[in-house]
Design an enzyme around this catalytic site. Structure first.
Site, short mmCIF file in Angstrom:
data_model
loop_
_atom_site.label_atom_id
_atom_site.label_comp_id
_atom_site.label_asym_id
_atom_site.label_seq_id
_atom_site.Cartn_x
_atom_site.Cartn_y
_atom_site.Cartn_z
N HIS A 37 0.70 -1.15 -0.05
CA HIS A 37 -0.03 0.03 0.00
C HIS A 37 0.78 1.26 -0.06
O HIS A 37 0.26 2.21 0.54
CB HIS A 37 -0.99 -0.07 1.16
CG HIS A 37 -2.00 -1.22 0.92
ND1 HIS A 37 -3.29 -1.11 0.38
CD2 HIS A 37 -2.22 -2.30 1.45
CE1 HIS A 37 -3.99 -1.92 0.26
NE2 HIS A 37 -3.36 -2.78 1.07
N ASP A 174 1.63 -3.82 -9.25
CA ASP A 174 1.24 -5.12 -10.07
C ASP A 174 1.68 -4.96 -11.58
O ASP A 174 2.24 -6.07 -11.71
CB ASP A 174 -0.10 -5.55 -9.58
CG ASP A 174 -0.49 -5.37 -8.28
OD1 ASP A 174 0.27 -5.39 -7.64
OD2 ASP A 174 -1.68 -5.51 -7.96
C1 GLA Z 1 -2.89 -4.21 -4.70
C2 GLA Z 1 -3.01 -3.20 -5.91
C3 GLA Z 1 -1.58 -2.75 -5.99
C4 GLA Z 1 -0.85 -2.43 -4.30
C5 GLA Z 1 -1.37 -3.57 -3.29
C6 GLA Z 1 -0.99 -3.27 -2.05
O1 GLA Z 1 -2.44 -5.43 -5.40
O2 GLA Z 1 -3.15 -3.57 -7.36
O3 GLA Z 1 -1.33 -1.35 -6.78
O4 GLA Z 1 -1.62 -1.14 -3.96
O5 GLA Z 1 -2.66 -4.00 -3.50
O6 GLA Z 1 0.44 -2.97 -1.73
#
Ligand code: GLA
Length: 387
Positions: A37, A174
């Site tokens: 996050h 991601d």
């Molecule tokens: C999800 C979101 C990412 C990131 C994570 C937490 O995977 O897609 O962008 O914020 O949560 O780290």
């Protein structure tokens, strides 16, 4: 299904449905060692791509429409390429979103036929959606744009797809990991400057294991987006663009002006930024004990301050701690999915057996265990023979 079996299946189904063969592309799911996050707060993340992928067989069809079949969902979708052509199936909206986001940036997308499948577990926090987005973004860049769209833009095309077509205001981690992943390497990304560095990760005496609780708590009111809003409110109150530049002292100085909830959310994010940097130093020094200690601190923060954990994940974390696992924490967005565990090689089998048994006894189903293999990101797997 292994990736090889999957490829064979995709080729068979493509030949049945559309005849002949197209190019085969793949992109990967991801892990994240630490830095949760933080991406949408301009902070640091530490992901790597894994050996679980979404794979697609794709071929231009000379039409103005996309015809696509999902093997895993066993569903077919057909849609045009204008904004009003958005398909209703949620899985197809990811692909439609990628097409639209490329077009919005001035890129070309024409009609194509596709068959795809994946072995990235769904709902485990391993970013199957980013793998799907990156696979199609990479493919359409290759098929229609002569690979002229750079890799960062491909990741952003995936992220914008989440924002504009799937309702998740996610950060860039991601999609970045899925596009940029490199075998044997984790990557530290600064989500403000977008500078990144590959970190070879193959410790001799330790390994990474994922324990997937196989629970996904569907929560109303998009809790992920709410976490992001809390962070943005605090940053704004501090007169900053993001929490990246905030310190604990800054936060404490405005404590009485913000809600307790916003305070705890921001406290986690500010602490997490420091932890990622501490982990980089520790990795450089080969100090895995410190890496592990920081992972436990992250879990604590995600559970208590950020409130994205759940009973099952806290239980997995407790078992890891009791058994002397070096580091353990919830991974990804939260609300279910898996923990990532760093542990000495010789504890591996014992931990896997015991955590499986104890979890099963308490929750009535076994968790799924994945040994992490850090692998390549988006790629062309096989080119169709020239006609
Ligand atoms: C999800 C979101 C990412 C990131 C994570 C937490 O995977 O897609 O962008 O914020 O949560 O780290």
């Amino acid at each position: 299904m292994t990736t090889e079996e999957m490829q064979k299946k995709i080729e068979e189904v493509f030949a049945e449905r559309f005849g002949g063969e197209g190019n085969i592309y793949a992109s990967a799911g991801r892990i994240n060692l630490i830095g949760e996050h933080t991406d949408y707060n301009g902070g640091f993340v530490f992901p790597g791509a894994i050996d679980k992928v979404i794979m697609a067989d794709i071929r231009p069809n000379g039409l103005e429409k996309v015809r696509v079949f999902s093997i895993d969902i066993d569903e077919y979708a057909e849609f045009g390429l204008r904004e009003e052509d958005a398909p209703s199936q949620s899985w197809a909206r990811y692909i439609f979103g990628i097409c639209r986001e490329i077009q919005k940036r001035g890129g070309t997308v024409k009609g194509f036929d596709a068959v795809f499948a994946g072995n990235v577990p769904l709902g485990a926090g391993l970013s199957s959606s980013a793998a799907l987005e990156s696979c199609f973004a990479f493919a359409l860049n290759d098929l229609f744009n002569g690979n002229s769209i750079d890799k960062f833009e491909l990741a952003k095309i995936g992220q914008s797809t989440e924002h504009n077509y799937c309702g998740v205001n996610c950060g860039i981690m991601d999609q970045f990991a899925s596009v940029f992943g490199r075998k044997g390497n984790l990557m530290r990304l600064d989500c403000r400057s977008m500078e990144y560095e590959y970190f070879p990760f193959n410790p001799e005496d330790y390994r990474l294991v994922l324990v997937d609780s196989r629970v996904k708590h569907e929560l109303k009111d998009s809790p992920y987006n709410k976490r992001r809003e809390s962070c943005e409110r605090v940053a704004k109150r501090l007169g900053l663009d993001t929490l990246r530049d905030a310190t604990m002292e800054d936060l404490d100085a405005i404590k009485s002006d913000i809600t307790a909830e916003d305070y705890f959310r921001a406290r986690f994010v500010i602490g997490e930024k420091e932890r990622v940097l501490a982990v980089c130093d520790a990795l450089n020094a080969g100090d895995y004990e410190t890496v592990g200690k920081k992972m436990y601190e992250t879990h604590e923060g995600l559970s208590k301050d950020y409130e994205v954990s759940c009973e099952e994940l806290d239980f997995l974390n407790d078992v890891a701690k009791e058994m002397g696992v070096t580091g353990s924490r919830i991974m990804g967005g939260g609300f279910g999915g898996c923990t990532i565990n760093l542990l000495p090689n010789d504890l591996h089998d014992k931990f896997v057996a015991e955590v499986t048994e104890r979890f099963d006894k308490k929750y009535g189903h076994k968790p799924q265990i994945y040994d992490v293999v850090i692998s390549d990101g988006a790629r062309l797997v096989k080119e169709a023979p020239k006609a």
